[in-house]
Design a protein around this motif. Structure first.
Motif, short mmCIF file in Angstrom:
data_model
loop_
_atom_site.label_atom_id
_atom_site.label_comp_id
_atom_site.label_asym_id
_atom_site.label_seq_id
_atom_site.Cartn_x
_atom_site.Cartn_y
_atom_site.Cartn_z
N PHE H 18 47.69 27.65 35.71
CA PHE H 18 47.18 28.92 35.17
C PHE H 18 47.67 30.08 36.02
N ASP H 19 47.72 31.27 35.39
CA ASP H 19 48.34 32.43 36.06
C ASP H 19 47.35 33.12 37.00
N GLU H 20 47.85 34.10 37.75
CA GLU H 20 47.02 34.78 38.74
C GLU H 20 46.08 35.77 38.07
N ALA H 21 44.78 35.64 38.34
CA ALA H 21 43.82 36.64 37.88
C ALA H 21 43.74 37.74 38.93
N ILE H 22 43.35 38.93 38.49
CA ILE H 22 43.32 40.08 39.41
C ILE H 22 41.88 40.35 39.83
N PHE H 23 41.59 40.21 41.11
CA PHE H 23 40.26 40.47 41.68
C PHE H 23 40.16 41.98 41.91
N ALA H 24 39.46 42.68 40.99
CA ALA H 24 39.52 44.14 40.98
C ALA H 24 38.56 44.80 41.97
N GLU H 25 37.66 44.04 42.57
CA GLU H 25 36.57 44.64 43.35
C GLU H 25 37.06 45.55 44.47
N SER H 26 38.03 45.13 45.21
CA SER H 26 38.47 45.93 46.35
C SER H 26 39.80 46.65 46.04
N LYS H 27 40.17 46.71 44.78
CA LYS H 27 41.43 47.39 44.47
C LYS H 27 41.16 48.80 43.98
N SER H 28 42.15 49.69 44.21
CA SER H 28 42.02 51.07 43.76
C SER H 28 42.35 51.17 42.27
N ILE H 29 41.93 52.27 41.67
CA ILE H 29 42.27 52.55 40.27
C ILE H 29 43.79 52.47 40.08
N ALA H 30 44.51 53.06 41.01
CA ALA H 30 45.98 53.08 40.88
C ALA H 30 46.55 51.66 40.91
#
Lengths: 222, 222, 222, 222, 222, 222, 222, 222
Positions: H18-30
């Motif tokens: 399975f592909d990489e999911a993006i853990f958005a918690e510590s990521k910026s809007i950009a």
């Protein structure tokens, strides 16, 4: 040695500049004997850590005799080792006479790798003059390993006084909230002195290896 | 004030030498106003701790005006208080300028009870000369409150240098393993310096009360 | 004694009013014998703490005989010590008969430094009348050391009843959440009684030293 | 209500003697409205706990109006509830005026289930006379809920003085080592007083339910 | 017995309905013998807890013989005790056969105080049918003590099925995160079943005393 | 600046080779402005850490303009700083794009002190090829700072592959057992790779200072 | 066996596909003998875990002889067991030779249930080539159990390289912050590799059972 | 995307299925916008986790519109995804309606990867009949994810009743000792039910990925 579940990292020296030491604490007598026998046969040196006196006494006679054993640090060497090159570049500064198990593990690891070291024992902060008396000897060192249990204030004080790399070596000496060494470890991590690095509690071997890395031995050989 | 669930310990002064301070942190505006109004009416002094600026601003106007409020320590006084008697017998030694909330809580509590104090700010162990420069002023004090966050090494260093009662006041300043102040607290408890006592994290009020007890004020009145 | 990694703080008496005690727990027989032998030879008194009975029995005969040893507190004295001066100014109040190891360590440390003390044993809060029966004896004391394990409620109750400096001495007596003494320690730190100070778990020596500091002995000599 | 992921335990009253309360803290507005609407429609009573004022204000108007809401305890009732039967058999004894959120949650839960209770507020151990003044009122109670934060000494003191079932209700009031209520909880668990039971920190609802169980209401109906 | 630092709470029976049990774990042989001898002489009954087999064997012969000793629960009785009155009102439900040390401590304490109890052993939740098979026997009980180590799920399951007072008795059985019993204790405290009360880890004595309080014995006698 | 409780350690550069950075997190706007104003006036450079964007925006205009501010690392410089000398001797290897706050704090601290660095971002162990692709660039570096949150496996993997000094920089990225960064910190301390040193969670400034010490800058100037 | 407080879950095989294993750690010799005797008599197989060598030696002779005992894993079998069916579908990958107690417990449990397994010992991340050398053997496995103590980085690295179910089996090997195995456990839980599951520290039995569940044995039989 | 410090693991699908999911918690809007834009442009699907509603609302309009967003689970999909194949092989069993954030994260992750699932909500152990009513639906499932906060007893009960792989998904729902989810996590790890595996607190994504691994999807494609 696969029958003992052992696959040594024979490539480590090439990659990082020093060979694999054997952590004897959770190993059986049979596993330790197999590793030592192989080193003796292959005429390669080998360092053992956390080899307690009871286990050492239980080793088969020819192997026990081949080991250069130190009961305080619980370390043993087998084989020829590098002679110390030049003057000491590492100081080992110790808070109390109860911390010798850890400071000697660091010293013996450096010795095994051919590094002399300067020893400054029993200079805990309760009697600050003992440290200040010797600070000028410590100042020119490239690496200073500071060994302390209980509240672990000594590494912070030293790191505020010298320019070299300061590696805290917290010990498990103490009771109550200090039991197990977490208080000393947290003091090292939370230090107000800039650039203090630390290793695990009682990990004299690790502190010495970090010093070897900082001195760049592995770099020159790679 | 029973309608607010409050039964003040009006007998405390007689028993232990100082009156009950009001811990405002978990109290409602209505509870704080009721206690202050009673003190104003009865013309008895009263000390409030942990009164944050937002709560202070929300108090009814006549009560807010009657309070001598300090936002850094979050303390407030109402009523006449004892004038300071004689020279300072207590030093408050602080590790960093981030610890002022706690050191000022101790100072204001002493002031409320008529005790002058000597302040020695920003003398953390990373720059040891700052403490050594002022140690002779601190040495004759009967009580020395030492305020420190992060690794909390300062109380151990001070307790090795002066003969008076040394009370560690650990603060919650720091991050990572120091967050919340446990690292500094454990340093105080595990200290290798003999006879260091401690109070809870950020408890400037408690450190000052321990100092008052050590000075024996309550004893002479009992 | 440098061969044992020991550098005694011979200047401590001058700085803080009492000499260095020897924490025997993590020291070897050889280290303890060396320190005791030097004290005997130099005719200086010396206090040992955490000297367990097995280590004591293992000491060389002349040294063992020279020690005044108490197995409950695991303390030993060597040499002439100060005679107690005047009536007791310190009370030692103990919660249960299981806490004697700590309360006796405090008592013996005070005795070594020439301070008499008043003992109030087995007055835990489960039977409150035992404390209330004796509270008038305790009230005039300048310092009250309160020894308690398990939930550690006793120091808070005492600190609400007497004006002197109250030093909590939490003990490791208990099991489950009380194991190791953290529950009792946290009770002391979190106390709702004002000005309660504390020392580390089972640190009877430290409680006694804090009492000595509060009594100002070191100050008069400095 | 399956569309909200909700399956109420409609059989609970029959099994254990009281119906399911709704823990509102982690529920959405829509979930709370659905449960309340069903209760209103079915003319069955329902208790909500941990319903904070902001959530309450956000509820749709007819539902909000149907609720008997108390902001201090964050509880709400809907529907007819049992009238209190006979004199109080439960006392709720509270250490400080900061603990009202928990003591009122216990009181409101008892009230919802038709049990009167006796309230004894602000009798923390720092001023012991406040408790001793009222102990004869508390002694005959079949159940005594003792609410305390900080060091949590009060439940141990009460359990040493009365014969009924004593349930400690530790609160999260306090800072430093008391933050979050673990110090008070551990005091209750480690108590030297025999037979003290406890519930989770700030769990006024649970303390009241344990009291209801001890009074045997569910037994008579089963 | 003051020479052993012991002041028994002879008034406890009157205040709370049962006499003081002796926690033998941290007491010396001499202290235990002194207490037992006094009980024998005074012909008063006495309960000892945490008396391990090695200490029991070390007691002087006449005293050892006078004790009714149970090695699994580590409890001992001396003297005449109350005969059990009527049918069991307390059930003791145990998760696994490794928890017997705690469940028998509860049973023996009830027996000492003249209370019969119903035993339901080895009904852990991994094989739920074992509990469901016996639930109708448990349902009418006024008090249910549920003994469980490891994850401690059993008390929550039982409290969802019966109306009586449910007292969780977490045990230290388990390893890894369960070591010491905190996992089981936290399960009891955090239970989603309403009104579950708990006592300290392995505190069978405390669970039994809470049951005695709930049964109201002390109330009728006061 | 004594009115702000500030005593700068102006002697630090001489002792340890770099000047005092200002930890802005617990400082007031007024304290930060006073320190910056002094630096501007004295034309000395100054580094600020943990200066969050809201505090930065609140600074008086001329001071804000004088600062070279980076919002991701929350660092600011004032004054002329050392130009980078020669090629990078330090690599900063980062596990994930969520760790930039810490890796940039390290990078900016090195930049302030005139050290270039090599950046190797987003090479977490879940996709090991990303690290192996770049390992030959990293191998010759004298110091490698490895930044990782969550389980913190990356520093151990890197330390097994390169000979230079490896400094783990654990971050607070993660949730559940990783929340706050302890899991990553403990991985660094417990590493099976020899000679891995570590600094406190999120302490990019400390990691960079340890690198500066290892490079020996302060030694040459002392 | 009710006289030993034992009620075996004889229905488990039917419900979940494997029978109840006996956790011998907290059981008495008598309890273990009773369970083994019953299995021998009933000619049903039975698996014992955590049976240490001293307990095994203490068993009555006929029972001891009937057991197939392995001292490293502390497991014993009695009775006929399923023959292994087909090629291995489970790999057991181990970080170090100190982790054999746990990896062999998993292997023996699989063997008892008729599952062959592939063993890949001593491939810790400090010498990554050892794992990469064997990764193609591991990749096709349906389940991979990864055994690691200390910092526990290996499960994350493996889970990034293979598609099967990866079960971390953290061990208690290590000291300082690794003592007891929490560091390794937290690494498994906080892993950046997707879909890594874990079991309790040293729980080789549980890891094997989870593998059996994933292979669906119990499903086909239900 | 290297300018955002991002190096996607584009090879993950091939290695582990399975592909990489993006853990958005510590990521910026950009950072989030850059990753989503690339996925849209490349017409590859992408899963985002921990994308809270405020961040979602802040995304640039075309990107926000391209996302299939679910506020309860805080997940978003972009691009075409696999259609569900065949009947559900995974059950998601949830203890309470407060746990939906986690159970829906698991469900959405399965949905993204083309796996249907059976939902069994609000069947906590306090009302056991709710689970027993539905157990026959759950029994044939190859994988059962059991979601529970507070004391986390449900996974142990389920694992004792069904033969498939049971994955505990502990949640942070609860207060006091349950706050943050450690009590529920420890219950899962310490379970007396054999072969229960667990993932980190609130890690619905991880539980679903472990299920995908157990179903062998990645194996067939490798």
């Amino acid at each position: 040695m696969i029958e003992h579940g052992i696959v040594l990292d024979h490539d480590r020296q090439r990659r990082i500049g020093f060979d694999e030491a054997i952590f004897a604490e959770s190993k059986s007598i049979a596993q330790i004997e197999a590793i030592a026998a192989q080193a003796i046969e292959a005429r390669t040196p080998r360092l053992f850590t956390r080899l307690d006196a009871m286990k050492y006494e239980a080793l088969a006679n020819p192997i026990r005799k081949a080991l250069d054993y130190d009961p305080i640090s619980r370390t043993a060497f087998v084989g020829e080792r590098t002679k110390a090159r030049g003057p000491a570049q590492v100081a080992i500064v110790t808070g109390g006479s109860s911390d010798l198990h850890a400071s000697r593990e660091a010293m013996r690891t450096l010795e095994y790798h051919g590094q002399a070291s300067l020893h400054v024992p029993d200079v805990g902060v309760a009697g600050l003059w003992r440290l200040l008396d010797r600070i000028e000897e410590i100042r020119p060192m490239r690496v200073v390993i500071v060994v302390a249990g209980m509240e672990g204030a000594l590494p912070s004080v030293v790191a505020g006084l010298v320019p070299g790399l300061v590696i805290a070596l917290p010990t498990s000496v103490g009771y109550g909230v200090a039991e197990g060494g977490r208080a000393a470890l947290h003091s090292a991590l939370a230090s107000c002195a800039p650039g203090l690095a630390t290793v695990n509690i009682d990990n004299g071997y690790g502190a010495a290896c970090a010093a070897l890395r900082a001195l760049g031995a592995g770099l020159s050989s790679s």
